[in-house]
Design an enzyme around this catalytic site. Sequence first.
Site, PDB file in Angstrom:
ATOM      1  CG  HIS A  41      -1.727   1.275   1.099  1.00  0.00           C
ATOM      2  ND1 HIS A  41      -2.971   1.367   0.630  1.00  0.00           N
ATOM      3  CD2 HIS A  41      -1.580   2.506   1.772  1.00  0.00           C
ATOM      4  CE1 HIS A  41      -3.429   2.392   0.581  1.00  0.00           C
ATOM      5  NE2 HIS A  41      -2.611   3.398   1.516  1.00  0.00           N
ATOM      6  NE  ARG A  67     -10.009  10.496   8.174  1.00  0.00           N
ATOM      7  CZ  ARG A  67      -8.901   9.615   7.793  1.00  0.00           C
ATOM      8  NH1 ARG A  67      -9.490   8.467   7.261  1.00  0.00           N
ATOM      9  NH2 ARG A  67      -7.931  10.047   7.329  1.00  0.00           N
ATOM     10  CG  ASP A  95     -11.729   3.563   5.514  1.00  0.00           C
ATOM     11  OD1 ASP A  95     -11.196   4.520   6.121  1.00  0.00           O
ATOM     12  OD2 ASP A  95     -11.374   3.304   4.597  1.00  0.00           O
ATOM     13  CE  LYS A 147      -8.975   1.849   3.128  1.00  0.00           C
ATOM     14  NZ  LYS A 147      -9.104   3.182   2.641  1.00  0.00           N
ATOM     15  CB  SER A 157      -8.267   4.846   7.080  1.00  0.00           C
ATOM     16  OG  SER A 157      -8.688   4.969   5.838  1.00  0.00           O
TER      17      SER A 157
HETATM   18  N1  URA Z   1      -5.547   6.408   2.388  1.00  0.00           N
HETATM   19  C1  URA Z   1      -6.505   5.823   2.892  1.00  0.00           C
HETATM   20  O1  URA Z   1      -7.092   4.702   2.708  1.00  0.00           O
HETATM   21  N2  URA Z   1      -7.151   6.295   4.204  1.00  0.00           N
HETATM   22  C2  URA Z   1      -6.803   7.484   4.531  1.00  0.00           C
HETATM   23  O2  URA Z   1      -7.062   7.974   5.536  1.00  0.00           O
HETATM   24  C3  URA Z   1      -5.493   8.063   3.850  1.00  0.00           C
HETATM   25  C4  URA Z   1      -5.138   7.373   2.561  1.00  0.00           C
END
Ligand code: URA
Length: 428
Positions: A87, A173, A166, A192, A188
């Site tokens: 990621h 947000r 999320d 995932k 967040s």
């Molecule tokens: N990427 C995400 O998936 N969540 C965040 O809060 C920031 C970047």
Amino acid sequence: MNRPLHDAVEVILAKRDGLELSDSQIDWVVDAYTRGEVADEQMSALAMAILLNGMERHEITRWTAAMIASGERMDFSSLSRPTADKHSTGGVGDKITLPLAPLVAACGVAVPQLSGRGLGHTGGTLDKLESIPGWRAALTNDEMMAQLESVGAVICAAGDGLAPADKKLYALRDVTGTVEAIPLIASSIMSKKIAEGTGALVLDVKVGSGAFMKDVTRARELAEVMVALGTDAGVRTTALLTDMSVPLGLTAGNAIEVAESVEVLAGGGPADVVELTVALAREMLAGAGRDDVDPADKLADGSAMDVWKAMVRAQDGDPDAALPVARESHVVIAPISGVLTRLDAMAVGLAAWRLGAGRARKEDPVQAGAGVVWHARPGDAVTAGSPLFTLLTDEPARFDRALASLDGGWEIGPDAPVASPLVIDRVG
Ligand code: URA
């Protein structure tokens, strides 16, 4: 009817006053928000209190677990090979997932990469891949499993079932000035990735003008929190802190980033893109217990390219088809000779976005051919009159604003700048 365990105002007041939230308060508020019982304005107030007052590690762990519990969890344990994923916290010209996923698969480790679309000045992996004629992002869980077994790599859209808390909270947000809270970013991302079910994970935490995290101290803190969350959840997790003050490679856009990724898979491409792809591949292979394989060999011998083509075909794309080309281009010429001393990632990202490569609202379309090509990187010699940037778009009215965002974003001087490392640090 049973009375709820908590109420939203009580939880908001606790965090507003700098108290730690209890496990039961966290479980309740995340679940009640997902079900619509806690209103958006209440969750906004809570998110702002978290941004201002922070969270202890155990609160972040519990918050992450509650977000995971809001949806389904995938399970790849029946696959015949180990799994690893990557990621990136998002950067300009960051096309690394495209060559990385097939490269790691070519080394014997399956890559289940659930990706998103771009918002703002950083591009989205799915937007890039959708510039390949025919390619489709939406796969069922069964299709994903079958492709992981047969090809070894999948890059597809995350389904609605994964961490729905999320999805809702991230959108909130985005419009309430509460994106930049480390507990909220870490939970967040990791909710995932843990729900996705990967065995190993490497995080590419970007630092610099084109990244969320402008300074290395905050980037390291974010990396440490995420590595701890992954490790505690049984995912072998490491992080690299990498430079995002300069954009990656020589392109920012959609089709042009796919073309650059294919160059890397063909054994060429810009040195920084190759370096980061190989560094992240090594981390993923080590996490999956396959550090006996050298990913550089798999780029050189063409096997990563074979997996790329199979991966694109499996999702109905044609890897040999011509990529879309923007209708209009505008070239910025170097005004003097010298050395490019500075190229600012944010300036380039904004220019690509304004040319139509990115979107302002999540429902906006993107242009496949739009973007920016830079013909020199910091440290390269440039000659007066030679091309410095090529701006690409279908709509020439976009050139002026894109040029304005490049203004002040680059410099030519007499001497080469001090080279800064691409990989700044490793956590985990
Ligand atoms: N990427 C995400 O998936 N969540 C965040 O809060 C920031 C970047």
